[in-house]
Design a protein around this motif. Structure first.
Motif, PDB file in Angstrom:
ATOM      1  N   SER A  35       0.834  -1.200   0.000  1.00  0.00           N
ATOM      2  CA  SER A  35       0.000   0.000   0.000  1.00  0.00           C
ATOM      3  C   SER A  35       0.868   1.249   0.000  1.00  0.00           C
ATOM      4  O   SER A  35       2.082   1.189   0.111  1.00  0.00           O
ATOM      5  CB  SER A  35      -0.915   0.010   1.212  1.00  0.00           C
ATOM      6  N   CYS A  36       0.202   2.388  -0.106  1.00  0.00           N
ATOM      7  CA  CYS A  36       0.944   3.643  -0.138  1.00  0.00           C
ATOM      8  C   CYS A  36       1.158   4.147   1.268  1.00  0.00           C
ATOM      9  O   CYS A  36       1.678   5.237   1.442  1.00  0.00           O
ATOM     10  CB  CYS A  36       0.196   4.688  -0.933  1.00  0.00           C
TER      11      CYS A  36
ATOM     12  N   GLY B 198      -1.009   5.289   3.335  1.00  0.00           N
ATOM     13  CA  GLY B 198      -2.110   6.116   3.793  1.00  0.00           C
ATOM     14  C   GLY B 198      -3.070   5.298   4.640  1.00  0.00           C
ATOM     15  O   GLY B 198      -3.462   5.694   5.739  1.00  0.00           O
TER      16      GLY B 198
ATOM     17  N   GLY C 153      -3.656  -2.216   0.809  1.00  0.00           N
ATOM     18  CA  GLY C 153      -2.855  -2.140  -0.406  1.00  0.00           C
ATOM     19  C   GLY C 153      -3.168  -3.203  -1.425  1.00  0.00           C
ATOM     20  O   GLY C 153      -3.755  -4.231  -1.102  1.00  0.00           O
TER      21      GLY C 153
ATOM     22  N   GLY D 111      -9.305  -0.090   2.168  1.00  0.00           N
ATOM     23  CA  GLY D 111      -8.852   0.797   1.103  1.00  0.00           C
ATOM     24  C   GLY D 111      -9.229   0.329  -0.284  1.00  0.00           C
ATOM     25  O   GLY D 111      -9.430  -0.852  -0.521  1.00  0.00           O
TER      26      GLY D 111
ATOM     27  N   PHE E 223      -3.424   1.865  -8.579  1.00  0.00           N
ATOM     28  CA  PHE E 223      -2.270   1.152  -9.140  1.00  0.00           C
ATOM     29  C   PHE E 223      -2.649   0.071 -10.131  1.00  0.00           C
ATOM     30  O   PHE E 223      -1.825  -0.759 -10.488  1.00  0.00           O
ATOM     31  CB  PHE E 223      -1.418   0.566  -8.019  1.00  0.00           C
TER      32      PHE E 223
ATOM     33  N   CYS F  22     -10.095   6.000   0.005  1.00  0.00           N
ATOM     34  CA  CYS F  22      -8.681   6.108  -0.339  1.00  0.00           C
ATOM     35  C   CYS F  22      -8.066   7.273   0.382  1.00  0.00           C
ATOM     36  O   CYS F  22      -7.924   8.327  -0.166  1.00  0.00           O
ATOM     37  CB  CYS F  22      -8.505   6.268  -1.839  1.00  0.00           C
TER      38      CYS F  22
ATOM     39  N   ARG G 186      -0.017   9.023  -4.676  1.00  0.00           N
ATOM     40  CA  ARG G 186      -0.195   7.813  -3.874  1.00  0.00           C
ATOM     41  C   ARG G 186       1.057   6.952  -3.790  1.00  0.00           C
ATOM     42  O   ARG G 186       0.987   5.781  -3.418  1.00  0.00           O
ATOM     43  CB  ARG G 186      -1.387   7.020  -4.419  1.00  0.00           C
TER      44      ARG G 186
ATOM     45  N   ASN H   4      -3.770  12.048   1.388  1.00  0.00           N
ATOM     46  CA  ASN H   4      -3.901  12.238  -0.068  1.00  0.00           C
ATOM     47  C   ASN H   4      -4.821  13.417  -0.379  1.00  0.00           C
ATOM     48  O   ASN H   4      -5.883  13.268  -0.974  1.00  0.00           O
ATOM     49  CB  ASN H   4      -4.470  10.969  -0.737  1.00  0.00           C
TER      50      ASN H   4
HETATM   51  S1  SF4 Z   1      -6.471   2.914  -0.895  1.00  0.00           S
HETATM   52 FE1  SF4 Z   1      -5.482   4.894  -1.227  1.00  0.00          FE
HETATM   53  S2  SF4 Z   1      -4.605   5.395   0.765  1.00  0.00           S
HETATM   54 FE2  SF4 Z   1      -5.078   3.225   0.800  1.00  0.00          FE
HETATM   55  S3  SF4 Z   1      -3.192   2.224   0.169  1.00  0.00           S
HETATM   56 FE3  SF4 Z   1      -4.418   2.535  -1.676  1.00  0.00          FE
HETATM   57  S4  SF4 Z   1      -3.693   4.459  -2.508  1.00  0.00           S
HETATM   58 FE4  SF4 Z   1      -3.020   4.365  -0.399  1.00  0.00          FE
END
Ligand code: SF4
Lengths: 153, 428
Positions: free
Chosen positions: A34-35, A37, A73, A100, A109, A132, B71, B156
């Motif tokens: 994941s990012c 977040g 993620g 998410g 992604f 997200c 992201r 974000n």
């Molecule tokens: S849903 Fe959004 S915040 Fe969560 S891991 Fe994916 S890109 Fe990141």
């Protein structure tokens, strides 16, 4: 809680287990690409403002002690085996919460070469929390929904 | 003698940590060779969060990329978007209006505040100081509320657009921010006092993981990690971008180079951030938020954009071939630069100090996993700074000589032969 003594011991024990599980589910968290977040928001749910621990939830380290796997993620090629291994190491019955949009669909992604897809392509998922990242309230709601679902079973 | 060796061998073993680890939220795998309690060697394996974003940018258009690049990292999302926007604007030959630049800087500093407070909590948690963890995260909610009020999102925030920003600051929001900052300032002062005076905490930080200025320079560390060793490395000062010329900051330095210094530097940086946010709020330039016309296709060429993320210098290289998608986007994130210091500093220390030293650089694995292939073996070669610099100079001299930066006509001809290691690294 009342136990029906006419039932077999096994049934009675199961009831006790479910009762205990509902009152104190232990969580394990894995980030399969994941990012960050979503992970931060999961951690935020544990801290004073949201305090998911008041529902008896505890985040802890070992898959062998966990009832619920909370995943964030998309799944990357590198982490796929790890994710499956963590899931397999958890004792039955086990539940999975996917947090998410990434965990649900690959999110932003989609189509990246190292992303193989979403969580339920690798392990079965019980509760999906969209967003997200989802707000901490939504994550708490996801946990509560899971507990309700376990309660009904 | 023989038995001695034997016992020593028997005492050496490898402690694997990760990728799933109770303390680290993110996947990274470390192997520490220890003798008794002392670490004698360390290695890291990264890439669990590698998603292939750089390649992914090539199949998305310029606007879509903004949202994906944001992201890369959920903690410093705004700064990624800023670096990208600044690079693309540079390529398109336009500049965002001053008000937009000031708002970009303000959101970036708010982001730094949330990131540093988050780190304070994480680091305290690593040291076993749960109370500080909980307090720091409670106070972090103040800045999360501010960010949410400004942009509608906690993480974000998507404040950037190509050619400007999306959100304005209203008077009501400004007073809310002021209030929040007052509260945070008082709390930060308290935390600074705690990390420099709590005797138990100091035992975990003072004199641990010491990195001298020379070492910091040689390892190429960036951001607060470098500044805690007395190395002035701050893009906001060295090469001001966005509105940092109009609203400058003073870099915060410490000389000790140990973990305590990293705490002090990060916390004192917060005061700088609060100061600059206040100044921006008081003198927000009037005008548009976004350019009227931002081209959909970006002129062919190359751009480099450097910004200061909460963890250090963030570097973007963007190449366009004149179409509506980028030809190449290369991201270099601060954690990757700082990671080498962890492997160096942990050697010779107790295993118990390892998590603290790791968390001291404020690692972010999502940013980190950029897929860099370094070949080991026959073609492995060390490049010196001077040689790398020379290659860079020659490359751009050659470009300018051949009539400006051209999209498809970029030829590596003026370059000395590149070892395969670098080439593979560049293209993954
Ligand atoms: S849903 Fe959004 S915040 Fe969560 S891991 Fe994916 S890109 Fe990141």
């Amino acid at each position: 809680m009342t136990l029906n003594l006419a039932q077999s011991w096994q049934d009675a024990l199961d009831k006790v287990r479910t009762w205990a599980r509902l009152n104190s589910p232990w969580l394990i968290h894995y980030n399969s690409g994941s990012c960050n977040g979503c992970d931060i928001e999961i951690l935020a749910t544990l801290t004073p403002r949201y305090d998911v621990e008041r529902l008896g939830v505890k985040l802890q380290g070992s898959p062998r002690h966990a009832d619920v796997l909370i995943c964030t993620g998309p799944v990357t090629r590198q982490s796929k085996d790890r994710l499956r291994r963590i899931y397999e190491q958890m004792p039955e019955p086990k539940f999975v919460i996917a947090v998410g949009s990434c965990a649900i669909s690959g999110g932003a992604f989609q189509g990246c070469y190292n992303v193989i897809g979403h969580i339920d392509e690798v392990i079965p998922v019980d509760v999906y929390v969209p967003g997200c990242p989802p707000r901490p309230e939504a994550i708490i709601d996801g946990v509560v929904k899971l507990l309700q679902k376990i309660g009904k079973q | 003698m023989h038995t001695n060796e034997h016992t020593q061998k028997a005492e050496t073993f490898i402690v694997p940590i990760g990728p799933q680890h109770p303390a680290l939220r993110e996947p990274g795998h470390f192997e520490f060779t220890i003798e008794g309690e002392i670490v004698t060697a360390a290695s890291v394996r990264l890439g669990y969060a590698h998603r292939g974003i750089e390649k992914g940018t090539e199949s998305r258009n310029w606007v879509q990329n903004l949202y994906m690049l944001e992201r890369i990292c959920g903690i410093c999302s705004h700064i990624h978007a800023t670096a990208y926007c600044l690079g693309v604007e540079q390529l398109a030959g336009v500049e965002a209006p001053p008000r937009a630049q000031a708002i970009r800087e303000m959101v970036a500093e708010l982001e730094r505040t949330h990131s540093h407070l988050l780190w304070l909590g994480e680091a305290a948690h690593e040291a076993g100081f749960e109370t500080l963890f909980m307090y720091a995260w409670r106070d972090r909610e103040t800045v999360m509320d501010i960010l949410e009020a400004l942009t509608g999102n906690r993480v974000n925030y998507s404040a950037n657009l190509l050619g400007g920003v999306k959100y304005d600051v209203t008077g009501e929001q400004a007073s809310k921010i002021e209030q929040g900052l007052d509260y945070l300032e008082e709390r930060t002062r308290h935390y600074l006092d705690v990390v420099t005076s709590d005797p138990v905490f100091i035992q975990r930080t003072r004199g641990i993981g010491v990195m001298t200025a020379v070492q910091a320079d040689r390892l190429g560390v960036v951001g607060p990690t470098a500044r805690a060793s007395g190395v002035v490395r701050d893009v906001r000062v060295e090469a001001p971008y966005a509105a940092y010329t109009a609203f400058p900051i003073t870099p915060v330095l410490a000389q000790a180079g140990d973990l305590e210094a990293r705490f002090v530097v990060r916390l004192r940086e917060l005061f700088e951030s609060y100061g600059v946010i206040r100044r921006i709020l008081a003198n927000l330039p009037p005008g548009e938020l976004v350019l009227k016309r931002m081209p959909r296709r970006i002129k062919a060429g190359e751009a480099i954009s450097r910004v200061e993320a909460p963890r250090g210098e963030l570097f973007y290289f963007i190449r366009s071939n004149g179409s509506d998608t980028p030809d190449r986007v290369k991201v270099r994130t601060p954690t990757l630069c700082n990671m080498a210091s962890v492997l160096t500093l942990t050697v010779g220390r107790h295993l118990a100090d390892v998590p603290m030293i790791l968390v001291g650089i404020d690692p972010c694995f999502s940013c980190n996993d950029r897929g860099l292939v370094l070949k080991r073996g026959a073609d492995h070669e060390h490049w010196t700074w001077d040689r790398l610099r020379q290659i860079g100079l020659d490359y751009y001299a050659g470009e300018r000589g051949s009539g400006g930066v051209g999209g498809t006509s970029i030829s590596p001809a003026p370059l000395p032969p590149c070892p395969p290691a670098l080439l593979t690294g560049m293209h993954v």
